[in-house]
Design a protein around this motif. Structure first.
Motif, PDB file in Angstrom:
ATOM      1  N   UNK A   1      -7.409   5.797  -6.218  1.00 46.90           N
ATOM      2  CA  UNK A   1      -8.433   5.704  -7.329  1.00 46.90           C
ATOM      3  C   UNK A   1      -9.608   6.510  -7.341  1.00 46.90           C
ATOM      4  N   UNK A   2     -10.134   7.093  -6.243  1.00 44.20           N
ATOM      5  CA  UNK A   2     -11.380   7.625  -6.246  1.00 44.20           C
ATOM      6  C   UNK A   2     -10.752   9.186  -5.989  1.00 44.20           C
ATOM      7  N   UNK A   3      -9.554   9.663  -5.884  1.00 39.40           N
ATOM      8  CA  UNK A   3      -9.132  10.933  -5.985  1.00 39.40           C
ATOM      9  C   UNK A   3      -9.574  11.797  -4.625  1.00 39.40           C
ATOM     10  N   UNK A   4      -9.492  11.122  -3.531  1.00 40.56           N
ATOM     11  CA  UNK A   4     -10.244  11.865  -2.227  1.00 40.56           C
ATOM     12  C   UNK A   4      -8.786  12.084  -1.502  1.00 40.56           C
ATOM     13  N   UNK A   5      -7.635  11.841  -1.935  1.00 37.11           N
ATOM     14  CA  UNK A   5      -6.312  12.241  -1.183  1.00 37.11           C
ATOM     15  C   UNK A   5      -5.915  11.142  -0.162  1.00 37.11           C
ATOM     16  N   UNK A   6      -6.669   9.846  -0.074  1.00 39.53           N
ATOM     17  CA  UNK A   6      -6.296   8.906   0.731  1.00 39.53           C
ATOM     18  C   UNK A   6      -6.183   7.610   0.004  1.00 39.53           C
ATOM     19  N   UNK A   7      -5.587   6.573   0.298  1.00 39.00           N
ATOM     20  CA  UNK A   7      -5.735   5.343  -0.197  1.00 39.00           C
ATOM     21  C   UNK A   7      -6.276   4.222   0.963  1.00 39.00           C
ATOM     22  N   UNK A   8      -7.525   4.231   0.616  1.00 38.44           N
ATOM     23  CA  UNK A   8      -8.087   3.357   1.887  1.00 38.44           C
ATOM     24  C   UNK A   8      -8.727   2.229   0.930  1.00 38.44           C
TER      25      UNK A   8
ATOM     26  N   UNK B   1       0.789  -1.212  -0.109  1.00 32.83           N
ATOM     27  CA  UNK B   1      -0.105  -0.080   0.022  1.00 32.83           C
ATOM     28  C   UNK B   1       0.883   1.207  -0.156  1.00 32.83           C
ATOM     29  N   UNK B   2       1.928   1.105   0.875  1.00 37.27           N
ATOM     30  CA  UNK B   2       2.823   2.573   0.873  1.00 37.27           C
ATOM     31  C   UNK B   2       3.590   2.603  -0.497  1.00 37.27           C
TER      32      UNK B   2
END
Length: 392
Positions: free
Chosen positions: A199-206, A192-193
């Motif tokens: 993918x959804x452009x929200x600034x986080x990888x969740x 993940x790092x």
């Protein structure tokens, strides 16, 4: 389930420093304190380390799960029928439509089929519905402390700390698989790092809550493992009855058109990639299903080392893209667990390297079986039978 992805974390962040470490085993509390000290040496703040490690507990359920992966002893037909249901097929079709725009981006950016990602999404978490309830930090620290594979899991602890620093992991609440994998397609913290995609452009990888993040990340991981853009991975075929079975298996590769010249024919549609290198895969021998596999099939073993799991996922991916249900044929009965272990012991005694005597028909055992079948004048299709066991 534990994957064997490329787990070499970036040297600057996750490498073991040139200072004394608290070794695996021994007192768990002392081990955790050692990890905390090491985190500070790596550049994490003391307050971060206290917050991250403050609630860590050893989880005996993780160790039990690590030592009880008996599902991989099932033969392909049984395993695939257990994992592939009509509900999973229909859910895959719905998700393909729901996330069509994401899959189009994946195809353009990484060249990976939606079928492959849908198959792993289905098998890993039932399309996100069952992501595991093991506390991720507890799982990783427990496995790092356990002396079975500490070098595999210790770097993951510090990768999880980096996710914590970014605000994408909560040490107290983030849960996942027993081996520390997180999210809808179950990847480890270092992946993940290093390979995570927003993918959804929200600034986080969740990866637990965002299907676009999970699918794009899974695609990037496969691409960096060597997936060949736009190429096939598997096609079901019919075999001539008089085939030279010793040519089958993942040791013999040649252009698909050469197999066709020997009488191998696609069960449906036309031959995929006639000029591509390919091999004949017989998961349960000459009387069971038969597949032509391509180089992308081998890439899947970097995701999961289980032959049965990879073959099932690869087949399910073709099914999700329109292939028919495979022809199960009428293979010889599978050996029991005790018989498989006895066979592995006999093969080992004859000088074959079969790895652990665990009752699992893995790649090394298959190769040894095929060699002994040829030596004994049996059909050399790599499927162990009682005739072979008795012959040895």
């Amino acid at each position: 389930m534990l994957k064997a992805l490329a787990l070499v974390a970036s040297a600057a962040l996750f490498a073991v420093p040139a200072v004394a470490q608290e070794q695996c085993g021994g007192d768990f509390g002392a081990f955790v304190r050692g990890l905390s000290d090491e985190a500070v040496q790596k550049g994490f703040g003391s307050a971060e380390a206290r917050q991250f490690f403050g609630g860590v507990r050893q989880d005996p359920k993780v160790l039990r799960a690590d030592r009880a992966q008996g599902i991989f002893q099932m033969p392909f037909i049984d395993f695939s029928r257990r994992l592939i249901s009509q509900n999973r097929v229909q859910a895959g079709e719905r998700n393909a439509q729901k996330y069509a725009e994401v899959f189009d981006r994946i195809s353009q950016d990484y060249g990976i089929s939606r079928g492959i990602l849908l198959a792993f999404w289905a098998f890993e978490t039932d399309y996100g519905a069952v992501q595991g309830d093991f506390n991720t930090v507890n799982a990783l620290v427990t496995l790092a402390h356990d002396c079975r594979r500490p070098d595999l899991f210790r770097p993951q602890v510090f990768a999880a700390m980096e996710l914590f620093r970014r605000g994408d992991l909560d040490p107290a609440r983030t849960t996942g698989a027993w081996a520390g994998e997180i999210g809808m397609v179950q990847v480890l913290p270092s992946e993940i790092v290093e390979k995570g995609v927003d993918g959804d452009g929200d600034g986080h990888i969740t990866l637990k809550t965002s299907a676009p993040d999970a699918l794009m990340t899974g695609a990037r991981v496969l691409a960096e493992l060597g997936w060949r853009k736009g190429e096939p991975w598997m096609q079901e075929v019919d075999m001539p009855s008089d085939f030279a079975w010793e040519k089958t298996g993942l040791e013999t590769w040649m252009p698909a058109s050469d197999w066709a010249a020997l009488g191998v024919t696609p069960r449906s549609g036309k031959l995929l990639g006639p000029d591509l290198s390919s091999a004949i895969l017989l998961p349960q021998g000459k009387d069971g299903p038969a597949f032509l596999v391509y180089p992308n099939f081998n890439v899947l073993f970097e995701w999961n080392k289980s032959f049965t799991y990879v073959t099932t996922a690869a087949y399910f991916a073709t099914r999700l893209e329109g292939a028919p249900v495979y022809d199960a044929g009428n293979p010889s009965p599978a050996l029991s667990d005790d018989e498989m272990k006895a066979l592995q012991q006999k093969l080992s005694a004859r000088g074959h390297d079969v790895g652990a005597v665990d009752g699992i028909l893995g790649a090394m055992t298959r190769q040894a079986v095929q060699k002994e079948q040829a030596r004994l004048g049996l059909p050399a299709d790599a499927w162990p039978t009682r005739d072979l066991l008795n012959g040895l």
